[in-house]
Scaffold this active site. Sequence first.
Site, mmCIF file in Angstrom:
data_model
loop_
_atom_site.group_PDB
_atom_site.id
_atom_site.type_symbol
_atom_site.label_atom_id
_atom_site.label_comp_id
_atom_site.label_asym_id
_atom_site.label_seq_id
_atom_site.Cartn_x
_atom_site.Cartn_y
_atom_site.Cartn_z
ATOM 1 N N HIS A 20 33.617 -33.505 -2.640
ATOM 2 C CA HIS A 20 32.692 -32.635 -3.392
ATOM 3 C C HIS A 20 33.317 -31.253 -3.531
ATOM 4 C CE1 HIS A 20 28.273 -31.221 -4.055
ATOM 5 N NE2 HIS A 20 29.089 -30.238 -4.427
ATOM 6 N N ASP B 193 32.087 -28.687 -0.884
ATOM 7 C CA ASP B 193 31.220 -27.971 -1.819
ATOM 8 C C ASP B 193 31.736 -26.553 -2.071
ATOM 9 O OD1 ASP B 193 29.237 -27.538 -3.643
ATOM 10 O OD2 ASP B 193 27.655 -27.194 -2.178
ATOM 11 N N HIS C 196 22.172 -34.054 -5.531
ATOM 12 C CA HIS C 196 21.823 -32.764 -4.936
ATOM 13 C C HIS C 196 20.352 -32.905 -4.533
ATOM 14 C CE1 HIS C 196 22.133 -28.212 -4.734
ATOM 15 N NE2 HIS C 196 20.882 -28.489 -4.414
ATOM 16 N N LYS D 170 26.510 -37.132 -11.298
ATOM 17 C CA LYS D 170 25.821 -36.204 -10.400
ATOM 18 C C LYS D 170 24.403 -35.958 -10.886
ATOM 19 C CE LYS D 170 25.485 -33.022 -7.155
ATOM 20 N NZ LYS D 170 26.252 -31.826 -6.898
ATOM 21 N N HIS E 245 26.116 -32.500 0.488
ATOM 22 C CA HIS E 245 25.927 -31.326 1.368
ATOM 23 C C HIS E 245 24.650 -31.412 2.189
ATOM 24 C CE1 HIS E 245 23.741 -30.371 -2.274
ATOM 25 N NE2 HIS E 245 24.821 -30.005 -2.929
ATOM 26 N N HIS F 63 33.920 -27.802 -6.545
ATOM 27 C CA HIS F 63 33.771 -27.195 -7.877
ATOM 28 C C HIS F 63 35.076 -26.476 -8.199
ATOM 29 C CE1 HIS F 63 29.311 -27.694 -7.813
ATOM 30 N NE2 HIS F 63 29.539 -27.677 -6.517
HETATM 31 O O1 DOR Z 1 25.621 -23.267 -3.795
HETATM 32 C C1 DOR Z 1 25.873 -24.020 -4.709
HETATM 33 N N1 DOR Z 1 26.760 -23.684 -5.677
HETATM 34 N N2 DOR Z 1 25.242 -25.193 -4.775
HETATM 35 C C2 DOR Z 1 25.348 -25.998 -5.849
HETATM 36 O O2 DOR Z 1 24.760 -27.039 -5.853
HETATM 37 C C3 DOR Z 1 26.146 -25.585 -7.023
HETATM 38 C C4 DOR Z 1 27.198 -24.650 -6.620
HETATM 39 C C5 DOR Z 1 27.889 -23.981 -7.792
HETATM 40 O O3 DOR Z 1 28.258 -24.656 -8.735
HETATM 41 O O4 DOR Z 1 28.094 -22.773 -7.726
HETATM 42 ZN ZN ZN Z 2 28.255 -28.528 -5.161
#
Ligand code: DOR
Ligand code: ZN
Length: 367
Positions: free
Chosen positions: A16, A245, A136, A99, A171, A18
């Site tokens: 996981h 995450d 999520h 997702k 998470h 980004h």
């Molecule tokens: O804290 C977070 N940031 N939780 C999420 O689910 C998305 C993520 C983000 O993309 O910044």
């Molecule tokens: Zn995330």
Amino acid sequence: MLLPDRFEIGRPDNMHVHLRDDERLSLVAPFTCRQFGRAVIMPNDPEILTAGSLAAYERRIRRVTDNFDFRPLMTLKLTHRTTPREVELARELGAVGCKLYPRGVTHGSDDGIDDVRALDEVFRAMAGCGLVCQIHAEQADSFVLDREFDFLPSVLGVLERHPDLKVVLEHVSTAVGAEFVASGPDNIFATVTPVHLTCTLDDIIGHGLRPHNFMCPVPKRSSDRDALIAEVCKPGQRKFGVGTDSAPHDRSQKERPRGCAGVFSEPVALSVYAAVFERWGAADTKVADLERFCSRNGADFYGLPYNEGTITLARDEWVVPTVYRSSRAHWGKENPLDEARGGVEIVPFLAGEVVTWRASSPASSEV
Ligand code: DOR
Ligand code: ZN
């Protein structure tokens, strides 16, 4: 008993992360590629709603990661407009999952889901073609500390109606959520972040406001953190795996009246996981349990072969930089003209603190 001062584990996966796009992508992707052989790439920012945009995003990621022995595992974001055909097309293009963000629960979820049952046909198509559903699990309109708990019935409903669908509770942040996964059927798995294994709500709002520790779901009580640690470190545990995450935002988006959720945890992720296992893992199986958590469980759940190669963890204290900057940001951002100048500044998790473990891949992972 401590961990050895230096040891190897199989090359890990991050289930996981980004990676963002453009300048942020170029800045943050190397932190993922240096440590992980593969990573599951989240589809909320940039928003990936079609198989075509998924393939194009994968190409952009590959362009900035082709120096590394690294494979992005792509995902599609579910909305109420997603069709069964679209998820099958995504699968044909190599996607590993879709997702589910409840509407409005976090960054990039404004067109998320407000009726999970309405996705049943899409879930059937996903199960049919072997896509994993990453959830999520937060109820958007609940009190912030209850959001995960309140969403568990919806996850249970998906598991009951779709026993062939693999579901990841992403998470996981509560003792109840961890127990839900640990005692659940074989088709539920959870990712665990370095933040939820080390922080509580006090680390965000208990001693002054610390926006760079703020993420959704928020870290909760120490009893929740301790329950996560206990599950993750349990010898032989196979239902929990690495999902950092890591969710970078420009500093200006974090330090503002309504700051974005997301912690850039990637630079320190393996250091933190190793420290958690060193402190709380079973005395005689620490290395094997850490390796299972980092390099085996996620692959087993997703049905992937283990990565080739290894990563070395060495006891070697280092100070986490206070900020990472893209090349265009090196002039600093104090000047009002800075917005126009562009550039990205990202404050990492544990900025300025000393961490004990250093992860390094053999040179062969950077090709
Ligand atoms: O804290 C977070 N940031 N939780 C999420 O689910 C998305 C993520 C983000 O993309 O910044
Ligand atoms: Zn995330």
